[in-house]
Design a protein around this motif. Structure first.
Motif, PDB file in Angstrom:
ATOM      1  N   ASP A 109       0.820  -1.212   0.000  1.00  0.00           N
ATOM      2  CA  ASP A 109       0.000   0.000   0.000  1.00  0.00           C
ATOM      3  C   ASP A 109       0.852   1.260   0.000  1.00  0.00           C
ATOM      4  O   ASP A 109       0.428   2.303  -0.517  1.00  0.00           O
ATOM      5  CB  ASP A 109      -0.913   0.014   1.233  1.00  0.00           C
ATOM      6  CG  ASP A 109      -1.858  -1.170   1.261  1.00  0.00           C
ATOM      7  OD1 ASP A 109      -2.510  -1.432   0.235  1.00  0.00           O
ATOM      8  OD2 ASP A 109      -1.940  -1.839   2.310  1.00  0.00           O
ATOM      9  N   SER A 110       2.051   1.187   0.603  1.00  0.00           N
ATOM     10  CA  SER A 110       2.897   2.373   0.704  1.00  0.00           C
ATOM     11  C   SER A 110       4.346   1.962   0.909  1.00  0.00           C
ATOM     12  O   SER A 110       4.647   0.778   1.128  1.00  0.00           O
ATOM     13  CB  SER A 110       2.442   3.281   1.854  1.00  0.00           C
ATOM     14  OG  SER A 110       2.577   2.617   3.105  1.00  0.00           O
TER      15      SER A 110
ATOM     16  N   MET B 296       8.212   5.740  -8.220  1.00  0.00           N
ATOM     17  CA  MET B 296       8.235   4.739  -9.289  1.00  0.00           C
ATOM     18  C   MET B 296       7.086   3.754  -9.136  1.00  0.00           C
ATOM     19  O   MET B 296       6.488   3.305 -10.119  1.00  0.00           O
ATOM     20  CB  MET B 296       9.559   3.974  -9.272  1.00  0.00           C
ATOM     21  CG  MET B 296      10.787   4.811  -9.573  1.00  0.00           C
ATOM     22  SD  MET B 296      12.299   3.803  -9.456  1.00  0.00           S
ATOM     23  CE  MET B 296      13.549   5.087  -9.426  1.00  0.00           C
ATOM     24  N   LEU B 297       6.778   3.395  -7.884  1.00  0.00           N
ATOM     25  CA  LEU B 297       5.718   2.423  -7.616  1.00  0.00           C
ATOM     26  C   LEU B 297       4.333   3.063  -7.597  1.00  0.00           C
ATOM     27  O   LEU B 297       3.321   2.345  -7.574  1.00  0.00           O
ATOM     28  CB  LEU B 297       5.966   1.730  -6.270  1.00  0.00           C
ATOM     29  CG  LEU B 297       7.244   0.892  -6.141  1.00  0.00           C
ATOM     30  CD1 LEU B 297       7.370   0.338  -4.726  1.00  0.00           C
ATOM     31  CD2 LEU B 297       7.253  -0.239  -7.150  1.00  0.00           C
ATOM     32  N   GLY B 298       4.284   4.389  -7.571  1.00  0.00           N
ATOM     33  CA  GLY B 298       3.003   5.088  -7.471  1.00  0.00           C
ATOM     34  C   GLY B 298       2.362   4.940  -6.104  1.00  0.00           C
ATOM     35  O   GLY B 298       1.135   4.880  -5.981  1.00  0.00           O
ATOM     36  N   LYS B 299       3.215   4.906  -5.052  1.00  0.00           N
ATOM     37  CA  LYS B 299       2.728   4.734  -3.683  1.00  0.00           C
ATOM     38  C   LYS B 299       3.069   5.958  -2.838  1.00  0.00           C
ATOM     39  O   LYS B 299       3.962   6.744  -3.172  1.00  0.00           O
ATOM     40  CB  LYS B 299       3.372   3.495  -3.049  1.00  0.00           C
ATOM     41  CG  LYS B 299       3.226   2.206  -3.837  1.00  0.00           C
ATOM     42  CD  LYS B 299       1.793   1.714  -3.898  1.00  0.00           C
ATOM     43  CE  LYS B 299       1.716   0.379  -4.634  1.00  0.00           C
ATOM     44  NZ  LYS B 299       0.313  -0.127  -4.715  1.00  0.00           N
TER      45      LYS B 299
ATOM     46  N   VAL C 201       3.334  -2.275   4.064  1.00  0.00           N
ATOM     47  CA  VAL C 201       4.384  -1.334   3.675  1.00  0.00           C
ATOM     48  C   VAL C 201       5.611  -2.087   3.168  1.00  0.00           C
ATOM     49  O   VAL C 201       5.908  -3.213   3.580  1.00  0.00           O
ATOM     50  CB  VAL C 201       4.789  -0.412   4.850  1.00  0.00           C
ATOM     51  CG1 VAL C 201       3.599   0.389   5.328  1.00  0.00           C
ATOM     52  CG2 VAL C 201       5.396  -1.218   6.005  1.00  0.00           C
ATOM     53  N   ALA C 202       6.332  -1.433   2.262  1.00  0.00           N
ATOM     54  CA  ALA C 202       7.594  -1.952   1.730  1.00  0.00           C
ATOM     55  C   ALA C 202       8.686  -0.953   2.054  1.00  0.00           C
ATOM     56  O   ALA C 202       8.484   0.259   1.936  1.00  0.00           O
ATOM     57  CB  ALA C 202       7.492  -2.156   0.216  1.00  0.00           C
ATOM     58  N   ALA C 203       9.844  -1.449   2.472  1.00  0.00           N
ATOM     59  CA  ALA C 203      10.988  -0.599   2.793  1.00  0.00           C
ATOM     60  C   ALA C 203      12.194  -1.101   2.011  1.00  0.00           C
ATOM     61  O   ALA C 203      12.400  -2.318   1.877  1.00  0.00           O
ATOM     62  CB  ALA C 203      11.280  -0.611   4.289  1.00  0.00           C
ATOM     63  N   PHE C 204      13.009  -0.173   1.511  1.00  0.00           N
ATOM     64  CA  PHE C 204      14.153  -0.523   0.677  1.00  0.00           C
ATOM     65  C   PHE C 204      15.432   0.055   1.274  1.00  0.00           C
ATOM     66  O   PHE C 204      15.446   1.178   1.774  1.00  0.00           O
ATOM     67  CB  PHE C 204      13.971   0.026  -0.746  1.00  0.00           C
ATOM     68  CG  PHE C 204      12.807  -0.565  -1.498  1.00  0.00           C
ATOM     69  CD1 PHE C 204      13.003  -1.557  -2.444  1.00  0.00           C
ATOM     70  CD2 PHE C 204      11.504  -0.132  -1.251  1.00  0.00           C
ATOM     71  CE1 PHE C 204      11.935  -2.105  -3.141  1.00  0.00           C
ATOM     72  CE2 PHE C 204      10.432  -0.674  -1.938  1.00  0.00           C
ATOM     73  CZ  PHE C 204      10.646  -1.667  -2.881  1.00  0.00           C
ATOM     74  N   ASP C 205      16.525  -0.723   1.179  1.00  0.00           N
ATOM     75  CA  ASP C 205      17.823  -0.235   1.650  1.00  0.00           C
ATOM     76  C   ASP C 205      18.920  -0.890   0.829  1.00  0.00           C
ATOM     77  O   ASP C 205      18.695  -1.922   0.180  1.00  0.00           O
ATOM     78  CB  ASP C 205      18.019  -0.528   3.134  1.00  0.00           C
ATOM     79  CG  ASP C 205      18.867   0.547   3.825  1.00  0.00           C
ATOM     80  OD1 ASP C 205      19.581   1.289   3.111  1.00  0.00           O
ATOM     81  OD2 ASP C 205      18.815   0.636   5.056  1.00  0.00           O
TER      82      ASP C 205
END
Length: 332
Positions: free
Chosen positions: A174-175, A193-196, A228-232
């Motif tokens: 979702d975000s 990029m994901l539109g979130k 939620v998605a988190a990137f590192d």
């Protein structure tokens, strides 16, 4: 494999990440050159090239991490030495380069270890280098392209693979959540990029102990009832991940999915991460395994490995054929 201006492609795969290197070789359709690399009884390295490299455009594929059980940088320099006067050109492709966390001085007396690592690579006899997802955008500038054979440093983001995966599973999230201030810019770009929507964790630290207070920390944005998605770029001890996940859960996050490129784990990481996956604090973790995964059979099944071999093979192909890298770059 098509012949380039510097001759046929020759590929040397070191022991630091043999499995990934062999997958890359298979995609390229190249038989790796044979080398011997082993320690003497006093732990010094003995390196011997067994294959003829005369007239070849040689790529050295090595993951330059610190926990390989031997000095990967020393091995690189010895391999380069064995190729001088034989190979037409030598270039290096390194899925991981150590000392990335040391990118600027934080306390009195500290040194920027990455600058020494970059010097060791710059001065070993390579003409071109490809590095991936450096911890700081200034890292490519540490390489010396003026005083040695090294002329070109390509900085490519394997993060693209994780973003494309998330795009293909867009309905699962979702975000996007930035776990700390250092990762906000990257996660904001990925969210676009994901539109979130993007949220940001504002950690509350005790001014004396620097310990984070979970109850007083808050999230700027909304994650309540959201996946939620988190990137590192990398995961080491997992402290930032655990703290961020617990704060997000307190704020009502429904699911937490974590994506990271480099698995620069310590021996203690498996215990912390497995526990978070087992108790559901984190739902899924994705990594590209630029370093061989320790104790693979002991990891929780919700740690998923996505192979970066195809993109790395494409980088090698383009260097060999002197093609453009522009469409491989990612602005994050």
């Amino acid at each position: 494999m098509e012949k380039g201006r510097f001759g046929e492609l020759g590929l040397i795969i070191t022991n630091s990440h043999l499995s990934l290197g062999l997958r890359v070789a298979n995609i390229l359709g190249v038989e790796p050159l044979k080398i011997e690399s082993r320690p003497f009884p006093n732990e010094e390295l003995e390196v011997r090239r067994l294959s003829d490299a005369s007239g070849l455009d040689v790529c050295i594929f090595s993951s330059l991490y610190a926990g390989a059980g031997y000095d990967t940088l020393r091995e690189l320099r010895l391999i380069c030495s064995s190729l001088r006067g034989s190979a037409t050109r030598i270039f290096g492709v390194f899925p991981f380069v150590r000392d990335g966390k040391s990118d600027h001085l934080k306390r009195h007396g500290e040194t920027v270890a990455y600058s020494e690592t970059a010097f060791q690579i710059s001065s070993c006899g390579l003409d071109v280098v490809a590095i991936f997802d450096q911890h700081s955008p200034q890292h490519p500038n540490f390489f010396d392209t003026k005083h040695y054979r090294l002329r070109t440093v390509h900085h490519i983001y394997l993060m693209r693979i994780l973003i494309e995966y998330a795009m293909s599973h867009s309905n699962d999230y979702d975000s996007v959540l930035a776990l700390d201030e250092g990762s906000f810019k990257r996660n904001r770009a990925i969210a676009q990029m994901l539109g979130k929507n993007i949220s940001f964790i504002n950690k509350h630290r005790d001014p004396n102990t620097r310990v984070i207070n979970l109850e007083l920390s808050n999230i700027i944005g909304n994650v309540n009832s959201q996946k939620v998605a988190a990137f590192d770029d990398m995961l080491q001890e997992g402290g930032t991940l655990e703290t961020g996940a617990r704060i997000a859960r307190l704020a009502g996050a429904k699911e937490i999915h974590f994506f990271f490129v480099h698995n620069d784990f310590s021996p203690n990481t498996i215990n912390r991460i497995n526990l978070l996956l087992e108790d559901g604090t984190i739902n899924k973790i994705y990594t590209l395994e630029t370093i061989p995964l320790r104790d693979r059979e002991k990891w929780h099944p919700n740690l998923e490995v996505i192979s970066p071999a195809r993109l790395i093979a494409e980088v090698i192909r383009r260097i060999h054929l002197e093609g453009h890298m522009r469409d491989l770059f990612l602005e994050i």
